[in-house]
Design a protein around this motif. Structure first.
Motif, PDB file in Angstrom:
ATOM      1  N   GLY A  39     -54.936   5.682  98.911  1.00 28.85           N
ATOM      2  CA  GLY A  39     -54.727   4.884  97.715  1.00 28.85           C
ATOM      3  C   GLY A  39     -54.239   5.678  96.529  1.00 28.85           C
ATOM      4  N   ALA A  40     -54.379   6.990  96.574  1.00 30.02           N
ATOM      5  CA  ALA A  40     -53.917   7.844  95.481  1.00 30.02           C
ATOM      6  C   ALA A  40     -52.501   8.343  95.777  1.00 30.02           C
ATOM      7  CB  ALA A  40     -54.860   9.031  95.302  1.00 30.02           C
ATOM      8  N   PRO A  41     -51.677   8.585  94.757  1.00 31.76           N
ATOM      9  CA  PRO A  41     -50.322   9.088  94.998  1.00 31.76           C
ATOM     10  C   PRO A  41     -50.360  10.487  95.605  1.00 31.76           C
ATOM     11  CG  PRO A  41     -50.848   9.151  92.651  1.00 31.76           C
ATOM     12  CD  PRO A  41     -51.957   8.394  93.321  1.00 31.76           C
ATOM     13  N   ALA A  42     -49.418  10.763  96.467  1.00 26.76           N
ATOM     14  CA  ALA A  42     -49.346  12.071  97.119  1.00 26.76           C
ATOM     15  C   ALA A  42     -47.891  12.439  97.350  1.00 26.76           C
ATOM     16  CB  ALA A  42     -50.108  12.050  98.438  1.00 26.76           C
ATOM     17  N   LYS A  43     -47.605  13.712  97.259  1.00 28.22           N
ATOM     18  CA  LYS A  43     -46.246  14.208  97.457  1.00 28.22           C
ATOM     19  C   LYS A  43     -46.243  15.359  98.452  1.00 28.22           C
ATOM     20  CE  LYS A  43     -44.137  13.136  92.964  1.00 28.22           C
ATOM     21  NZ  LYS A  43     -42.960  12.406  93.512  1.00 28.22           N
ATOM     22  N   ALA A  44     -45.123  15.500  99.140  1.00 31.68           N
ATOM     23  CA  ALA A  44     -44.881  16.653  99.996  1.00 31.68           C
ATOM     24  C   ALA A  44     -43.637  17.374  99.474  1.00 31.68           C
ATOM     25  CB  ALA A  44     -44.676  16.227 101.442  1.00 31.68           C
ATOM     26  N   ARG A  75     -31.754  23.457 100.743  1.00 25.38           N
ATOM     27  CA  ARG A  75     -31.988  22.267  99.929  1.00 25.38           C
ATOM     28  C   ARG A  75     -33.485  22.061  99.752  1.00 25.38           C
ATOM     29  NH1 ARG A  75     -28.598  17.749  99.648  1.00 25.38           N
ATOM     30  NH2 ARG A  75     -26.963  19.282 100.087  1.00 25.38           N
ATOM     31  N   GLN A  76     -33.924  21.810  98.525  1.00 19.53           N
ATOM     32  CA  GLN A  76     -35.324  21.540  98.241  1.00 19.53           C
ATOM     33  C   GLN A  76     -35.490  20.097  97.813  1.00 19.53           C
ATOM     34  OE1 GLN A  76     -36.246  24.555  95.273  1.00 19.53           O
ATOM     35  NE2 GLN A  76     -37.026  25.936  96.853  1.00 19.53           N
ATOM     36  N   MET A  77     -36.617  19.498  98.189  1.00 22.60           N
ATOM     37  CA  MET A  77     -36.847  18.088  97.857  1.00 22.60           C
ATOM     38  C   MET A  77     -38.331  17.802  97.753  1.00 22.60           C
ATOM     39  SD  MET A  77     -35.440  16.872 101.552  1.00 22.60           S
ATOM     40  CE  MET A  77     -34.193  18.172 101.431  1.00 22.60           C
ATOM     41  N   SER A  78     -38.662  16.835  96.913  1.00 21.75           N
ATOM     42  CA  SER A  78     -40.033  16.359  96.751  1.00 21.75           C
ATOM     43  C   SER A  78     -40.075  14.910  97.227  1.00 21.75           C
ATOM     44  CB  SER A  78     -40.462  16.469  95.288  1.00 21.75           C
ATOM     45  OG  SER A  78     -41.773  15.973  95.104  1.00 21.75           O
ATOM     46  N   ILE A  79     -41.029  14.584  98.107  1.00 17.66           N
ATOM     47  CA  ILE A  79     -41.039  13.280  98.767  1.00 17.66           C
ATOM     48  C   ILE A  79     -42.409  12.621  98.591  1.00 17.66           C
ATOM     49  CG2 ILE A  79     -40.643  12.078 100.945  1.00 17.66           C
ATOM     50  CD1 ILE A  79     -39.094  14.522 101.911  1.00 17.66           C
TER      51      ILE A  79
END
Length: 241
Positions: free
Chosen positions: A139-144, A197-201
């Protein structure tokens, strides 16, 4: 005599798929197979037109970032997809079919999409690095955070209509990969050889309160996984609470 046009709804489409193969093996000319709300995995030797209702497309989209791109693998002879508004049986049982017919006739009259070459249809070298919080709260936001490097001898070509896609999935410790996609990130400008290439998802968290692997892979517009051709998947051990 002459070319045949075959079609079926749901399980009927699955039956007619085998009918098409049998007739083609007997030398008959199968002009087209029209399949309503059915998914094919094994390659089909005849052209096919898929009619997908919103309901069935939604089901396919839970396990495939680009369902039309993924199903292209099963259609080396050509294919197309026509989206149908409504539920799986809604149009057939409640109608009307009339609004669908002009679009269907247009699809039947035009040529089908030719088979497009796969970006990852040969040996792939590169590196994928994945970082994410070890403990996540449902339920909480999360990023990889993901870093992708192309060390192949050629560019990884991509465009808006033939994108590459970074895909993240959850895998249980017993090896079972959960079908629902945890996250994806489209790459439409390609990655040149030697480029990083770097990315946040953003992650869609699974409801299962278990320790599991978060796996990262790259797929091309035909659904071919780079990991099937040499690229090692990145993984991160996480626990959703």
């Amino acid at each position: 005599e002459g070319p045949l046009l075959l079609g079926g709804f749901c399980e009927g489409a699955k039956i007619m798929r085998f009918v098409a193969e049998i007739l083609a093996d007997q030398g008959r000319d199968i002009h087209l197979l029209v399949s309503w709300d059915q998914w094919f995995d094994a390659p089909l030797s005849v052209p096919a037109l898929h009619l997908w209702t919103d309901e069935r497309f939604g089901r396919y989209a839970k396990t495939h970032v680009d369902p039309a791109g993924k199903i292209a693998l099963a259609h080396p002879a050509g294919f197309d997809v026509l989206r149908i508004p409504g539920g799986h049986t809604e149009v057939l049982t409640n109608g009307p079919l009339a609004p669908i017919l002009p679009a269907l006739r247009q699809e039947l009259d035009k040529g089908l999409q030719p088979a497009k070459p796969s970006v990852f249809g040969k040996s792939v070298t590169g590196a994928v690095r994945l970082t994410a919080p070890r403990f996540l709260t449902s339920g909480a936001p999360a990023k990889a955070q993901l870093t992708l490097t192309n060390t192949s001898n050629s560019d990884w070509i991509a465009s808006s209509d033939q994108p590459l896609c970074v895909i993240l999935q959850y895998r249980n410790l017993d090896g079972f990969t959960r079908p629902q996609i945890a996250a994806h990130h489209l790459i439409t400008d390609g990655i040149a050889r030697g480029e990083t290439r770097q990315m946040s998802i953003n992650l869609a968290l699974t409801r299962a309160a278990l320790p599991m692997w978060l796996m990262a892979d790259v797929i091309d517009h035909k659904g071919t996984r780079a990991s099937d051709h040499g690229l090692k998947q990145a993984r991160r051990l996480i626990w959703v609470r």
